[in-house]
Enzyme design. Structure first.
Site, PDB file in Angstrom:
ATOM      1  N   GLN A 223       0.835  -1.198   0.000  1.00  0.00           N
ATOM      2  CA  GLN A 223       0.000   0.000   0.000  1.00  0.00           C
ATOM      3  C   GLN A 223       0.874   1.254   0.000  1.00  0.00           C
ATOM      4  O   GLN A 223       0.609   2.206  -0.740  1.00  0.00           O
ATOM      5  CB  GLN A 223      -0.920   0.016   1.212  1.00  0.00           C
ATOM      6  CG  GLN A 223      -1.895   1.196   1.191  1.00  0.00           C
ATOM      7  CD  GLN A 223      -2.792   1.260   2.420  1.00  0.00           C
ATOM      8  OE1 GLN A 223      -2.420   0.822   3.506  1.00  0.00           O
ATOM      9  NE2 GLN A 223      -3.978   1.817   2.250  1.00  0.00           N
ATOM     10  N   ASP A 226       2.263   1.646  -3.455  1.00  0.00           N
ATOM     11  CA  ASP A 226       1.230   2.122  -4.375  1.00  0.00           C
ATOM     12  C   ASP A 226       1.084   3.637  -4.267  1.00  0.00           C
ATOM     13  O   ASP A 226       0.895   4.328  -5.275  1.00  0.00           O
ATOM     14  CB  ASP A 226      -0.095   1.438  -4.062  1.00  0.00           C
ATOM     15  CG  ASP A 226      -1.213   1.896  -4.980  1.00  0.00           C
ATOM     16  OD1 ASP A 226      -1.064   1.815  -6.204  1.00  0.00           O
ATOM     17  OD2 ASP A 226      -2.249   2.356  -4.463  1.00  0.00           O
ATOM     18  N   ASP A 228       3.295   5.648  -3.741  1.00  0.00           N
ATOM     19  CA  ASP A 228       4.460   6.271  -4.358  1.00  0.00           C
ATOM     20  C   ASP A 228       4.298   6.361  -5.873  1.00  0.00           C
ATOM     21  O   ASP A 228       5.003   7.133  -6.526  1.00  0.00           O
ATOM     22  CB  ASP A 228       5.704   5.433  -4.029  1.00  0.00           C
ATOM     23  CG  ASP A 228       7.010   6.134  -4.363  1.00  0.00           C
ATOM     24  OD1 ASP A 228       6.984   7.329  -4.694  1.00  0.00           O
ATOM     25  OD2 ASP A 228       8.061   5.483  -4.280  1.00  0.00           O
ATOM     26  N   THR A 289       4.031  11.712  -8.843  1.00  0.00           N
ATOM     27  CA  THR A 289       5.014  11.179  -9.776  1.00  0.00           C
ATOM     28  C   THR A 289       4.841   9.668  -9.829  1.00  0.00           C
ATOM     29  O   THR A 289       4.563   9.019  -8.817  1.00  0.00           O
ATOM     30  CB  THR A 289       6.445  11.500  -9.328  1.00  0.00           C
ATOM     31  OG1 THR A 289       6.796  10.685  -8.204  1.00  0.00           O
ATOM     32  CG2 THR A 289       6.584  12.965  -8.956  1.00  0.00           C
ATOM     33  N   PHE A 291       7.274   7.639 -10.624  1.00  0.00           N
ATOM     34  CA  PHE A 291       8.557   7.015 -10.299  1.00  0.00           C
ATOM     35  C   PHE A 291       8.569   6.487  -8.865  1.00  0.00           C
ATOM     36  O   PHE A 291       7.864   7.004  -7.989  1.00  0.00           O
ATOM     37  CB  PHE A 291       9.698   8.021 -10.485  1.00  0.00           C
ATOM     38  CG  PHE A 291       9.798   8.558 -11.877  1.00  0.00           C
ATOM     39  CD1 PHE A 291      10.286   7.778 -12.909  1.00  0.00           C
ATOM     40  CD2 PHE A 291       9.380   9.851 -12.160  1.00  0.00           C
ATOM     41  CE1 PHE A 291      10.366   8.269 -14.198  1.00  0.00           C
ATOM     42  CE2 PHE A 291       9.456  10.357 -13.445  1.00  0.00           C
ATOM     43  CZ  PHE A 291       9.946   9.553 -14.477  1.00  0.00           C
ATOM     44  N   ASP A 293      10.135   7.023  -6.077  1.00  0.00           N
ATOM     45  CA  ASP A 293      11.000   8.122  -5.627  1.00  0.00           C
ATOM     46  C   ASP A 293      10.594   8.677  -4.266  1.00  0.00           C
ATOM     47  O   ASP A 293      11.018   9.769  -3.889  1.00  0.00           O
ATOM     48  CB  ASP A 293      10.997   9.251  -6.661  1.00  0.00           C
ATOM     49  CG  ASP A 293       9.594   9.828  -6.905  1.00  0.00           C
ATOM     50  OD1 ASP A 293       8.629   9.320  -6.300  1.00  0.00           O
ATOM     51  OD2 ASP A 293       9.471  10.774  -7.702  1.00  0.00           O
ATOM     52  N   SER A 295       7.808   9.867  -3.318  1.00  0.00           N
ATOM     53  CA  SER A 295       7.002  11.087  -3.406  1.00  0.00           C
ATOM     54  C   SER A 295       5.955  11.122  -2.295  1.00  0.00           C
ATOM     55  O   SER A 295       5.507  12.201  -1.899  1.00  0.00           O
ATOM     56  CB  SER A 295       6.319  11.178  -4.772  1.00  0.00           C
ATOM     57  OG  SER A 295       5.480  10.057  -5.009  1.00  0.00           O
ATOM     58  N   GLU A 361      -4.470   6.724   6.795  1.00  0.00           N
ATOM     59  CA  GLU A 361      -5.608   5.836   6.534  1.00  0.00           C
ATOM     60  C   GLU A 361      -5.665   4.652   7.498  1.00  0.00           C
ATOM     61  O   GLU A 361      -6.729   4.254   7.929  1.00  0.00           O
ATOM     62  CB  GLU A 361      -5.537   5.337   5.086  1.00  0.00           C
ATOM     63  CG  GLU A 361      -6.806   4.638   4.609  1.00  0.00           C
ATOM     64  CD  GLU A 361      -6.651   3.143   4.544  1.00  0.00           C
ATOM     65  OE1 GLU A 361      -7.645   2.450   4.263  1.00  0.00           O
ATOM     66  OE2 GLU A 361      -5.537   2.641   4.786  1.00  0.00           O
ATOM     67  N   HIS A 462      -5.847  -5.762  -1.516  1.00  0.00           N
ATOM     68  CA  HIS A 462      -7.056  -5.692  -0.699  1.00  0.00           C
ATOM     69  C   HIS A 462      -7.521  -7.080  -0.264  1.00  0.00           C
ATOM     70  O   HIS A 462      -8.250  -7.204   0.725  1.00  0.00           O
ATOM     71  CB  HIS A 462      -8.175  -4.987  -1.475  1.00  0.00           C
ATOM     72  CG  HIS A 462      -7.848  -3.573  -1.815  1.00  0.00           C
ATOM     73  ND1 HIS A 462      -8.487  -2.866  -2.805  1.00  0.00           N
ATOM     74  CD2 HIS A 462      -6.930  -2.708  -1.285  1.00  0.00           C
ATOM     75  CE1 HIS A 462      -7.986  -1.639  -2.877  1.00  0.00           C
ATOM     76  NE2 HIS A 462      -7.042  -1.527  -1.973  1.00  0.00           N
TER      77      HIS A 462
END
Length: 768
Positions: A223, A226, A228, A289, A291, A293, A295, A361, A462
């Site tokens: 998760q 994902d 990212d 992004t 990538f 990375d 983010s 979350e 999930h």
């Protein structure tokens, strides 16, 4: 964006069009570079265009208001499940701007079609440019050493590939009923069965699931990964049970045994222009992004990145807050004061703020976010000790670069092998090379997140979510079973006070708890109670939402994806026996009238897993393609030895010592022992004479797991974090200014002349 700013934006887009029409009307000759069709433009057309402009302005203004269908202000209750879903599908202001560009383009195009055949590609691109849609080479920074915050300019030719606020990439054409936006129909021409009805017939709710020797950290890690790579935006509207261009409600069958509401309200993903600025068929935005990375830690825009930084201390640090319950404890995510639906018992500890809005979350996700925040700050502090003359920007960029590299290494060296299996790792070139650089960067490979990955394929986790999350103490003994339905956006569970231990206890649980198998079994905490408040009440059905999201995104049927992945097209349900059991096929017969109607998401988790991997063949194909593109299409890939961004050989050697076990050892308050390979359950007993306890060494010498899903020759018993021989501690010494790299003259290996000699690295096909 305030209303006045929106109107200014609309004017900037539409005035271009007005200028075109007026120039055509007054000057006479049509600029064929802008439009195709007859030259005559009359007052009626201008009036119609003005009407469309007024309509567009009105529509943009209305998006600022959330109202009932009768126009009265909507009084929302706190923590409505649909509200929490919108927190998870947070829509960035730039996504709204792109949606407005799409709406303006569509309105203007409709007017043009009455006189011209279509706007030319150049005209469309000018309209999109007015919305800030394109980045050009001229916008790229002069230095190519560090990634940009939004991912732009990674590819120095196709500078928009992989950047935030780009369309999700299509592999197959969008599958819509009208080739535009409406969900695809069944083969009979009738609407597909309702997503909740399909979920009821296919998904089994059973807490007694088949689990595997792999741990639930893989599910939480998946998760986090994902988040990212992809994040579609949801229309910010208060949907009812009425279908509109922005809402696609899921009807509740009259005989539904649980839900009493008439529908599950469903906001469609924001529609934006495609890469060529066409608005038909419908496309969806990736707000982050694509990538790998981090983010989700650093943010996907320059503004977000700066918002996450602590520039006052001058050491390149990320903002963090001191633990209110522990004077010597490690720092926590800063409080997210804007998160209005967060539950917390201690007002000093609210939902944490990170580079991604979904961080709060559930506790597992928050825990990994916190660990990566600490990792960045720990590395930045050490760089400041090694190089006291560097400035804040250099500390930040170098720490970010190191963290990204270690993160990529862990994803491909630890997480993907059991998921994909050795054959698929080799087939798609996903293996990490043990001791050298990679010279396989492909500037012609688009690394963007695919629509099928975002809307269907990577939602398979999930089915791996357990009913409860475990909290273990320092001796790995049970502290508490925390019900999943109590965890959603609940900062109370991150309490670090004595006896609670917050994320430390959760992580100790995640690396011990067995992970459920990928199949058609999902916990009712997700199929009935997701985001329910109070916990256990009527929430949302995640399986139904996934099915509906696939239809919203125009994801083709399972049969079409079988063909795309070199499996034979199923002419009947019986033809699914190649990768599904008879019992599973009967479920699909009950849910659908025709084999061509089957939605992709449930079929992916319905396929039988193949030996030595955790997923079936179609899913392995789709994930393999995506992770191949994310590796070979990323100029900043940590193994890439060419370019200003390349690490030295000594630096790369240290990065390849990184493991998830070491990441936890270095960044938790109390973790006396841990198994070296956290994605597999710990072994008990003594180490056999023929085995190694070093995952670092084992992974460098072996393709794993084997055909039976095992790791022969590796013993995964718990070890102290101080055992740096078996859980190596990467050194930052090669980052000290003036460091002499004695591992290789010049710091780089000679490129390979033959890829075939390194098949498990580059993706040369190999038979299982």
């Amino acid at each position: 964006m305030c209303i006045s700013m929106r109107i200014k934006f609309v004017n900037s887009v539409l005035l271009i069009t007005v200028a075109w029409v007026i120039s055509v009307a007054l000057a006479g000759p049509v600029d064929t570079a802008l439009v195709d069709g007859p030259a005559e433009v009359d007052a009626e057309l201008l009036n119609e265009l003005e009407r469309q402009i007024r309509s567009a302005k009105k529509w943009f203004s209305e998006q600022e208001l959330t109202s009932r269908t009768d126009g009265r202000p909507n009084e929302r209750i706190r923590r409505d499940p649909h509200d929490l879903l919108h927190h998870f599908g947070f829509t960035h202001a730039q996504s709204k701007q792109l949606a407005e560009a799409a709406r303006a383009l569509q309105n203007v195009s409709d007017v043009y079609r009455s006189v011209f055949s279509e706007l030319s590609p150049e005209a469309k691109r000018q309209l999109c440019a007015a919305a800030g849609y394109d980045v050009t080479v001229d916008d790229c920074p002069p230095s190519t050493k560090y990634r940009t915050a939004n991912g732009a300019c990674n590819n120095l030719v196709n500078v928009n590939w992989g950047k935030a606020f780009s369309p999700l990439v299509r592999i197959l054409p969008a599958a819509y009923a009208d080739d535009s936006a409406n969900p695809r129909l069944a083969k009979s021409g009738e609407p597909l069965p309702g997503a909740r009805d399909v979920s009821r017939k296919l998904i089994e709710e059973n807490d007694d699931v088949e689990d595997l020797p792999w741990t639930t950290i893989a599910m939480h890690f998946g998760q986090f990964l994902d988040h990212d790579i992809d994040h579609a935006a949801l229309e910010k509207v208060n949907c009812s049970c009425e279908t509109t261009p922005q809402c696609l409600p899921i009807p509740i069958p009259e005989d539904d045994p649980f839900f009493r509401q008439p529908c599950l309200r469903f906001a469609r993903s924001v529609a934006i222009p495609d890469a060529d600025c066409n608005t038909v068929p419908r496309q969806q935005v990736n707000q982050i992004t694509s990538f790998i990375d981090l983010s989700q830690v650093y943010g996907s825009t320059f503004e977000e990145a700066m918002h996450m930084r602590d520039v006052v201390k001058g050491k390149g640090l990320l903002l963090a807050m001191d633990d209110p319950n522990n004077d010597v404890g490690k720092q926590l995510l800063p409080n997210d004061e804007e998160h209005t639906d967060c539950v917390f018992a201690n007002p000093e500890l609210k939902c944490g703020r990170a580079g991604d809005k979904r961080a709060a979350e559930q506790p597992g996700l928050t825990s990994i976010h916190t660990v990566l925040l600490r990792q960045h700050n720990r590395i930045a502090e050490k760089l400041a000790e090694l190089n006291p003359d560097w400035d804040d920007e250099t500390y930040y960029n170098e720490a970010r670069k190191i963290c990204n590299a270690m993160w990529q290494h862990v994803v491909y060296n630890e997480y993907l092998p059991p998921l994909m299996g050795s054959y698929n790792m080799a087939k798609h070139g996903l293996r990490v090379h043990s001791d050298t650089f990679m010279y396989g960067y492909d500037p012609y490979l688009n690394p963007g997140a695919t629509n099928v990955f975002s809307a269907a394929a990577y939602r398979i986790g999930h089915s791996q979510v357990p009913t409860t999350l475990l909290k273990l103490d320092q001796d790995h003994s049970m502290m508490e079973h925390v019900s999943l339905s109590e965890c959603f956006f609940n900062a109370t569970h991150m309490d670090t006070s004595p006896g609670q231990e917050g994320l430390d206890a959760f992580i100790r649980g995640m690396v011990a708890q067995r992970m459920p198998k990928v199949d058609l079994i999902m916990t009712q905490h997700l199929t009935k109670h997701m985001f329910a408040d109070p916990a256990g009440g009527e929430g949302l059905d995640l399986a139904a939402l996934n099915i509906q999201r696939g239809r919203d995104h125009g994801i083709a049927s399972y049969n079409d994806w079988r063909v795309e992945c070199d499996l034979p097209r199923a002419a009947s349900f019986d033809d699914l026996k190649d990768h599904m059991t008879d019992a599973t096929i009967q479920k699909f017969r009950d849910a659908y009238d025709d084999v061509d109607d089957i939605d992709l998401f449930p079929a992916l988790i319905g396929e039988e897993t193949l030996p030595g991997q955790l997923i079936g063949p179609t899913l392995a194909c789709l994930l393999g393609r995506q992770f191949h593109a994310l590796k070979f299409g990323d100029r900043f890939w940590y193994e890439n030895g060419l370019g200003d961004q390349a690490f030295t050989k000594a630096q790369l050697n240290e990065i390849k010592k990184a493991t998830m076990a070491r990441l936890f050892c270095d960044n938790l308050n109390s973790l006396p022992t841990i198994q070296p390979y956290v994605f597999r359950e710990p072994d008990l007993g003594t180490v056999p004479a023929s085995s190694t306890s070093s995952f670092y060494k084992y992974s460098r010498e072996n393709d794993f797991p084997d055909a039976n899903g095992e790791m022969p020759g590796f013993f995964n018993g718990r070890l102290p974090c101080s055992d740096t021989e078996n859980i190596p501690l990467p050194s930052l010494a090669p980052w000290k200014e003036g460091y002499v790299d004695i591992t290789d003259e010049g710091g780089q290996d000679p490129p390979f002349s033959l890829r075939e000699a390194h098949g498990t690295w580059y993706g040369v096909p190999r038979q299982p």
